[in-house]
Design an enzyme around this catalytic site. Structure first.
Site, PDB file in Angstrom:
ATOM      1  N   PRO A   9       4.924 -11.466   2.827  1.00 44.27           N
ATOM      2  CA  PRO A   9       3.756 -12.286   3.145  1.00 44.27           C
ATOM      3  C   PRO A   9       3.436 -13.346   2.095  1.00 44.27           C
ATOM      4  CG  PRO A   9       3.113 -10.037   2.579  1.00 44.27           C
ATOM      5  CD  PRO A   9       4.599 -10.041   2.757  1.00 44.27           C
ATOM      6  N   ASN A  10       3.092 -14.505   2.613  1.00 38.21           N
ATOM      7  CA  ASN A  10       2.630 -15.659   1.820  1.00 38.21           C
ATOM      8  C   ASN A  10       3.741 -16.373   1.057  1.00 38.21           C
ATOM      9  OD1 ASN A  10      -0.232 -15.289   2.502  1.00 38.21           O
ATOM     10  ND2 ASN A  10      -0.059 -13.430   1.259  1.00 38.21           N
ATOM     11  N   ARG A  17       0.434 -22.233  -2.413  1.00 41.30           N
ATOM     12  CA  ARG A  17      -0.290 -21.097  -2.992  1.00 41.30           C
ATOM     13  C   ARG A  17      -0.142 -21.079  -4.522  1.00 41.30           C
ATOM     14  NH1 ARG A  17       3.038 -15.371  -2.531  1.00 41.30           N
ATOM     15  NH2 ARG A  17       1.008 -14.593  -3.215  1.00 41.30           N
ATOM     16  N   TYR A  22       3.300 -19.703  -8.965  1.00 42.60           N
ATOM     17  CA  TYR A  22       4.542 -19.710  -8.181  1.00 42.60           C
ATOM     18  C   TYR A  22       5.284 -21.048  -8.193  1.00 42.60           C
ATOM     19  CZ  TYR A  22       2.557 -15.317  -6.564  1.00 42.60           C
ATOM     20  OH  TYR A  22       2.039 -14.051  -6.517  1.00 42.60           O
ATOM     21  N   ASN A  73      12.074  -9.836  -1.570  1.00 45.04           N
ATOM     22  CA  ASN A  73      10.806 -10.034  -2.267  1.00 45.04           C
ATOM     23  C   ASN A  73       9.726  -9.601  -1.268  1.00 45.04           C
ATOM     24  OD1 ASN A  73       8.449 -10.810  -3.465  1.00 45.04           O
ATOM     25  ND2 ASN A  73       9.137 -12.884  -3.995  1.00 45.04           N
ATOM     26  N   ALA A  76       3.241  -8.925  -1.523  1.00 43.66           N
ATOM     27  CA  ALA A  76       2.153  -7.946  -1.702  1.00 43.66           C
ATOM     28  C   ALA A  76       2.536  -6.555  -1.203  1.00 43.66           C
ATOM     29  CB  ALA A  76       0.902  -8.432  -0.991  1.00 43.66           C
ATOM     30  N   HIS A  79       3.566  -3.482  -3.438  1.00 45.20           N
ATOM     31  CA  HIS A  79       2.610  -2.596  -4.096  1.00 45.20           C
ATOM     32  C   HIS A  79       1.922  -1.624  -3.142  1.00 45.20           C
ATOM     33  CE1 HIS A  79       3.425  -5.714  -6.982  1.00 45.20           C
ATOM     34  NE2 HIS A  79       2.786  -6.618  -6.260  1.00 45.20           N
ATOM     35  N   ASP A  86      10.926   3.275   2.911  1.00 45.62           N
ATOM     36  CA  ASP A  86      11.659   4.185   3.804  1.00 45.62           C
ATOM     37  C   ASP A  86      12.726   3.446   4.609  1.00 45.62           C
ATOM     38  OD1 ASP A  86      10.238   6.350   2.912  1.00 45.62           O
ATOM     39  OD2 ASP A  86       8.906   6.483   4.645  1.00 45.62           O
ATOM     40  N   GLU A  97      15.348  -5.977  -5.649  1.00 48.85           N
ATOM     41  CA  GLU A  97      13.948  -6.414  -5.572  1.00 48.85           C
ATOM     42  C   GLU A  97      13.777  -7.668  -6.439  1.00 48.85           C
ATOM     43  OE1 GLU A  97      11.449  -3.582  -7.529  1.00 48.85           O
ATOM     44  OE2 GLU A  97       9.590  -4.607  -7.021  1.00 48.85           O
ATOM     45  N   HIS A  99      10.940 -10.756  -7.740  1.00 48.85           N
ATOM     46  CA  HIS A  99       9.610 -11.367  -7.800  1.00 48.85           C
ATOM     47  C   HIS A  99       9.711 -12.678  -8.556  1.00 48.85           C
ATOM     48  CE1 HIS A  99       7.895  -7.791  -6.161  1.00 48.85           C
ATOM     49  NE2 HIS A  99       8.593  -7.090  -7.032  1.00 48.85           N
ATOM     50  N   ILE A 100       9.100 -13.688  -7.991  1.00 42.33           N
ATOM     51  CA  ILE A 100       9.122 -15.015  -8.611  1.00 42.33           C
ATOM     52  C   ILE A 100       8.359 -14.965  -9.937  1.00 42.33           C
ATOM     53  CG2 ILE A 100       8.320 -17.401  -8.330  1.00 42.33           C
ATOM     54  CD1 ILE A 100       8.747 -16.883  -5.223  1.00 42.33           C
ATOM     55  N   SER A 101       7.197 -14.334  -9.901  1.00 43.31           N
ATOM     56  CA  SER A 101       6.372 -14.220 -11.113  1.00 43.31           C
ATOM     57  C   SER A 101       6.759 -12.947 -11.872  1.00 43.31           C
ATOM     58  CB  SER A 101       4.892 -14.174 -10.734  1.00 43.31           C
ATOM     59  OG  SER A 101       4.609 -12.979 -10.022  1.00 43.31           O
ATOM     60  N   ARG A 106       0.790  -9.190 -14.956  1.00 44.32           N
ATOM     61  CA  ARG A 106      -0.309  -9.488 -14.047  1.00 44.32           C
ATOM     62  C   ARG A 106      -1.219  -8.255 -13.844  1.00 44.32           C
ATOM     63  NH1 ARG A 106       1.834 -12.834  -9.098  1.00 44.32           N
ATOM     64  NH2 ARG A 106      -0.421 -13.180  -8.912  1.00 44.32           N
ATOM     65  N   ARG A 110      -0.573  -4.608  -9.448  1.00 47.55           N
ATOM     66  CA  ARG A 110       0.800  -5.079  -9.212  1.00 47.55           C
ATOM     67  C   ARG A 110       1.818  -4.276 -10.009  1.00 47.55           C
ATOM     68  NH1 ARG A 110      -0.125 -10.031  -6.445  1.00 47.55           N
ATOM     69  NH2 ARG A 110      -2.119 -10.890  -7.110  1.00 47.55           N
TER      70      ARG A 110
HETATM   71  C1  DQA Z   1       5.350 -11.690  -5.800  1.00 48.97           C
HETATM   72  C2  DQA Z   1       4.386 -10.868  -6.677  1.00 48.97           C
HETATM   73  C3  DQA Z   1       3.459 -10.041  -5.809  1.00 48.97           C
HETATM   74  O1  DQA Z   1       2.580  -9.280  -6.632  1.00 48.97           O
HETATM   75  C4  DQA Z   1       2.617 -10.960  -4.948  1.00 48.97           C
HETATM   76  O2  DQA Z   1       1.791 -10.199  -4.087  1.00 48.97           O
HETATM   77  C5  DQA Z   1       3.424 -11.945  -4.184  1.00 48.97           C
HETATM   78  C6  DQA Z   1       4.603 -12.541  -4.814  1.00 48.97           C
HETATM   79  C7  DQA Z   1       6.240 -12.613  -6.630  1.00 48.97           C
HETATM   80  O3  DQA Z   1       7.203 -13.115  -6.066  1.00 48.97           O
HETATM   81  O4  DQA Z   1       5.961 -12.865  -7.812  1.00 48.97           O
HETATM   82  O5  DQA Z   1       3.057 -12.341  -3.080  1.00 48.97           O
HETATM   83  O6  DQA Z   1       6.191 -10.772  -5.118  1.00 48.97           O
END
Ligand code: DQA
Length: 141
Positions: A9-10, A17, A22, A73, A76, A79, A86, A97, A99-101, A106, A110
């Site tokens: 998501p997002n 955003r 990001y 990725n 959200a 978490h 599963d 896995e 994550h951009i950040s 954080r 998270r």
């Molecule tokens: C994220 C980090 C997550 O905590 C956050 O909810 C995201 C992006 C990242 O790519 O840094 O939506 O997965």
């Protein structure tokens, strides 16, 4: 080697955003970046993005028998989602896995990753480069 890149998501809102976290590049820019990295690595890549947990579970299940690796990725859902954990365990496809950040720096909420237990590696805090690194890890796995 066929890799499915899943974004949660997002991630479709990249560029809009929280650019201070990001960056200003868009989701389309991310696709182009990954396609170039995949070409360099000699792997075939496909993409899936959804804001819906069940749709991500469906995409993971549908990857069974078709893909050799998953870069995910879960955003959200990282978490919160036992369902995505599963699903990854169900198909048994090697997953990384991303994550951009750098989520380690954080908020407390998270610091938990449910999906991590089903992943061979985690790459975080490297921006788009993290997706390329994840594909490299899958090539070596
Ligand atoms: C994220 C980090 C997550 O905590 C956050 O909810 C995201 C992006 C990242 O790519 O840094 O939506 O997965």
């Amino acid at each position: 080697m066929k890799i499915l890149v899943i974004n949660g998501p997002n991630i479709n809102m990249l560029g809009v955003r929280e650019p201070e976290i990001y960056g200003t590049s868009t989701y389309s820019d991310l696709i182009v970046f990954i396609e170039k990295a995949a070409f360099r690595l000699g792997v075939e890549v496909a993409f899936f993005q959804s804001n819906h947990e069940g749709a991500i579970v469906d995409a993971i299940q549908e990857a069974y028998g078709t893909y050799d690796g998953i870069v995910i990725n879960p955003a959200a859902y990282t978490h919160t989602s036992v369902a995505i954990l599963d699903a990854l365990k169900s198909v048994g496809i090697p997953a990384v896995e991303v994550h951009i950040s750098d989520v380690r720096e954080r908020e407390d909420f998270r610091q938990i990753s449910y999906v991590r237990a089903a992943c061979v590696a985690t790459v975080m805090g490297k921006g788009f480069d993290g997706y390329a690194e994840a594909m490299e890890v899958l090539c070596e796995t």
